[in-house]
Write a protein that holds these residues in place. Structure first.
Motif, PDB file in Angstrom:
ATOM      1  N   ALA A 190      -8.468  -5.427  -7.481  1.00  0.00           N
ATOM      2  CA  ALA A 190      -7.287  -4.732  -6.957  1.00  0.00           C
ATOM      3  C   ALA A 190      -6.749  -3.795  -8.035  1.00  0.00           C
ATOM      4  CB  ALA A 190      -6.201  -5.727  -6.548  1.00  0.00           C
ATOM      5  N   PRO A 191      -6.163  -2.718  -7.625  1.00  0.00           N
ATOM      6  CA  PRO A 191      -6.008  -2.129  -6.294  1.00  0.00           C
ATOM      7  C   PRO A 191      -7.196  -1.236  -5.931  1.00  0.00           C
ATOM      8  CG  PRO A 191      -4.752  -0.859  -7.854  1.00  0.00           C
ATOM      9  CD  PRO A 191      -5.395  -1.977  -8.636  1.00  0.00           C
ATOM     10  N   TRP A 192      -7.234  -0.851  -4.670  1.00  0.00           N
ATOM     11  CA  TRP A 192      -8.340  -0.069  -4.121  1.00  0.00           C
ATOM     12  C   TRP A 192      -7.871   1.305  -3.660  1.00  0.00           C
ATOM     13  CZ3 TRP A 192     -13.388  -1.992  -3.321  1.00  0.00           C
ATOM     14  CH2 TRP A 192     -13.562  -3.355  -3.630  1.00  0.00           C
ATOM     15  N   VAL A 193      -8.703   2.304  -3.914  1.00  0.00           N
ATOM     16  CA  VAL A 193      -8.551   3.613  -3.281  1.00  0.00           C
ATOM     17  C   VAL A 193      -9.370   3.522  -2.004  1.00  0.00           C
ATOM     18  CG1 VAL A 193      -9.009   6.082  -3.478  1.00  0.00           C
ATOM     19  CG2 VAL A 193      -8.280   4.775  -5.500  1.00  0.00           C
ATOM     20  N   ALA A 194      -8.761   3.838  -0.878  1.00  0.00           N
ATOM     21  CA  ALA A 194      -9.419   3.596   0.405  1.00  0.00           C
ATOM     22  C   ALA A 194      -9.116   4.714   1.404  1.00  0.00           C
ATOM     23  CB  ALA A 194      -8.940   2.258   0.973  1.00  0.00           C
ATOM     24  N   ALA A 233      -5.624   9.868   1.378  1.00  0.00           N
ATOM     25  CA  ALA A 233      -6.211   8.668   0.783  1.00  0.00           C
ATOM     26  C   ALA A 233      -5.133   7.598   0.745  1.00  0.00           C
ATOM     27  CB  ALA A 233      -6.726   8.947  -0.627  1.00  0.00           C
ATOM     28  N   LEU A 234      -5.560   6.355   0.791  1.00  0.00           N
ATOM     29  CA  LEU A 234      -4.654   5.217   0.675  1.00  0.00           C
ATOM     30  C   LEU A 234      -4.932   4.476  -0.619  1.00  0.00           C
ATOM     31  CD1 LEU A 234      -4.836   3.687   4.273  1.00  0.00           C
ATOM     32  CD2 LEU A 234      -3.071   5.197   3.334  1.00  0.00           C
ATOM     33  N   ILE A 235      -3.923   3.800  -1.123  1.00  0.00           N
ATOM     34  CA  ILE A 235      -4.064   2.870  -2.234  1.00  0.00           C
ATOM     35  C   ILE A 235      -3.577   1.532  -1.684  1.00  0.00           C
ATOM     36  CG2 ILE A 235      -3.406   2.271  -4.574  1.00  0.00           C
ATOM     37  CD1 ILE A 235      -3.122   5.819  -3.325  1.00  0.00           C
ATOM     38  N   ILE A 236      -4.484   0.555  -1.655  1.00  0.00           N
ATOM     39  CA  ILE A 236      -4.195  -0.721  -1.017  1.00  0.00           C
ATOM     40  C   ILE A 236      -4.572  -1.878  -1.933  1.00  0.00           C
ATOM     41  CG2 ILE A 236      -4.456   0.251   1.303  1.00  0.00           C
ATOM     42  CD1 ILE A 236      -7.220  -1.003   1.459  1.00  0.00           C
ATOM     43  N   SER A 237      -4.138  -3.066  -1.571  1.00  0.00           N
ATOM     44  CA  SER A 237      -4.425  -4.258  -2.373  1.00  0.00           C
ATOM     45  C   SER A 237      -5.878  -4.700  -2.277  1.00  0.00           C
ATOM     46  CB  SER A 237      -3.530  -5.422  -1.953  1.00  0.00           C
ATOM     47  OG  SER A 237      -2.194  -5.123  -2.236  1.00  0.00           O
ATOM     48  N   VAL A 265      -8.838  11.565  -4.751  1.00  0.00           N
ATOM     49  CA  VAL A 265      -9.334  10.325  -5.354  1.00  0.00           C
ATOM     50  C   VAL A 265      -8.831  10.190  -6.783  1.00  0.00           C
ATOM     51  CG1 VAL A 265     -11.433   9.122  -6.070  1.00  0.00           C
ATOM     52  CG2 VAL A 265     -11.307  10.153  -3.811  1.00  0.00           C
ATOM     53  N   ARG A 266      -8.842  11.286  -7.516  1.00  0.00           N
ATOM     54  CA  ARG A 266      -8.360  11.256  -8.901  1.00  0.00           C
ATOM     55  C   ARG A 266      -6.866  10.910  -8.939  1.00  0.00           C
ATOM     56  NH1 ARG A 266     -10.645  11.825 -14.106  1.00  0.00           N
ATOM     57  NH2 ARG A 266      -8.895  11.979 -15.507  1.00  0.00           N
ATOM     58  N   ARG A 267      -6.089  11.556  -8.089  1.00  0.00           N
ATOM     59  CA  ARG A 267      -4.640  11.291  -8.072  1.00  0.00           C
ATOM     60  C   ARG A 267      -4.362   9.864  -7.612  1.00  0.00           C
ATOM     61  NH1 ARG A 267      -0.905  10.025 -10.021  1.00  0.00           N
ATOM     62  NH2 ARG A 267       1.168  10.225  -9.154  1.00  0.00           N
ATOM     63  N   ALA A 268      -5.141   9.363  -6.669  1.00  0.00           N
ATOM     64  CA  ALA A 268      -4.960   7.983  -6.207  1.00  0.00           C
ATOM     65  C   ALA A 268      -5.221   7.002  -7.349  1.00  0.00           C
ATOM     66  CB  ALA A 268      -5.884   7.697  -5.026  1.00  0.00           C
ATOM     67  N   ALA A 269      -6.278   7.236  -8.122  1.00  0.00           N
ATOM     68  CA  ALA A 269      -6.560   6.362  -9.272  1.00  0.00           C
ATOM     69  C   ALA A 269      -5.430   6.445 -10.286  1.00  0.00           C
ATOM     70  CB  ALA A 269      -7.892   6.745  -9.911  1.00  0.00           C
ATOM     71  N   GLU A 270      -4.958   7.662 -10.572  1.00  0.00           N
ATOM     72  CA  GLU A 270      -3.848   7.821 -11.519  1.00  0.00           C
ATOM     73  C   GLU A 270      -2.593   7.104 -11.031  1.00  0.00           C
ATOM     74  OE1 GLU A 270      -3.570  12.052 -11.851  1.00  0.00           O
ATOM     75  OE2 GLU A 270      -5.273  12.174 -13.235  1.00  0.00           O
ATOM     76  N   PRO A 326       0.823  -1.204   0.000  1.00  0.00           N
ATOM     77  CA  PRO A 326       0.000   0.000   0.000  1.00  0.00           C
ATOM     78  C   PRO A 326       0.864   1.265   0.000  1.00  0.00           C
ATOM     79  CG  PRO A 326       0.200  -0.778   2.236  1.00  0.00           C
ATOM     80  CD  PRO A 326       0.962  -1.757   1.353  1.00  0.00           C
ATOM     81  N   PHE A 327       0.234   2.385  -0.364  1.00  0.00           N
ATOM     82  CA  PHE A 327       0.869   3.680  -0.184  1.00  0.00           C
ATOM     83  C   PHE A 327      -0.207   4.733   0.029  1.00  0.00           C
ATOM     84  CE2 PHE A 327       0.460   3.281  -4.776  1.00  0.00           C
ATOM     85  CZ  PHE A 327       0.030   4.536  -5.195  1.00  0.00           C
TER      86      PHE A 327
END
Length: 115
Positions: free
Chosen positions: A40-44, A26-30, A62-67, A11-12
Motif C-alpha cells: 500500500a498505497p496503489w496507483v490504480a 488516476a486513483l490512489i487507493i489502499s 502516474v508520476r503525480r499519483a506516486a508523488e 482513496p483519492f
C-alpha cells in the motif's frame, strides 16, 4: 465518491484536463490487488481518453499519483499492470516486484521516493 473528497486520506483521485475537457485520471487507493493486501498505497485505474493519448498525460498522471503517496508519508507506491502494459510504466522508472500474480497474471511494480 465522498471518500475521494476527504483531503489527506485514501482513496483519492487525480484528473487531467484542459479547461473543461477531460483528458484522463488516476486513483490512489489502499489496495488494488486482493492477492497482495500487504502492499500500500496503489496507483490504480489510470486512464487517458483515446483522443489525448501519446501526449505524456498518462506518464504525468502516474508520476503525480506516486508523488502524492510520498506527500502522505509513504516511501513506495505500488501499481499492477497486465504484462503487455508493464513496459509503459518501466519506461519512466517503475520497477517489477512480482510477475504473474492472480488470475490475470498481473505484474506488480513499485516506484520509490527519490527515483
Amino acid at each position: 465518491m465522498l471518500e475521494l473528497l476527504d483531503e489527506g486520506a485514501l482513496p483519492f483521485g487525480l484528473v487531467a484536463h484542459e479547461g473543461a475537457t477531460y483528458l484522463g485520471s488516476a486513483l490512489i487507493i489502499s489496495c488494488d490487488l486482493e492477492e497482495r493486501p500487504q502492499y500500500a498505497p496503489w496507483v490504480a485505474a489510470v486512464w487517458v481518453d483515446a483522443d489525448h493519448r501519446r501526449r505524456g498525460i498518462g506518464r504525468a498522471l502516474v508520476r503525480r499519483a506516486a508523488e502524492a503517496t510520498f506527500d502522505l508519508g509513504h516511501d513506495v507506491a505500488y501499481l499492477c499492470a497486465l504484462p503487455e502494459k508493464r513496459s509503459f510504466y518501466e519506461a519512466f522508472g517503475w520497477r517489477r516486484l512480482e510477475e504473474d500474480v492472480g488470475p490475470h497474471g498481473l505484474t506488480v511494480l513499485t516506484f520509490s521516493r527519490g527515483v
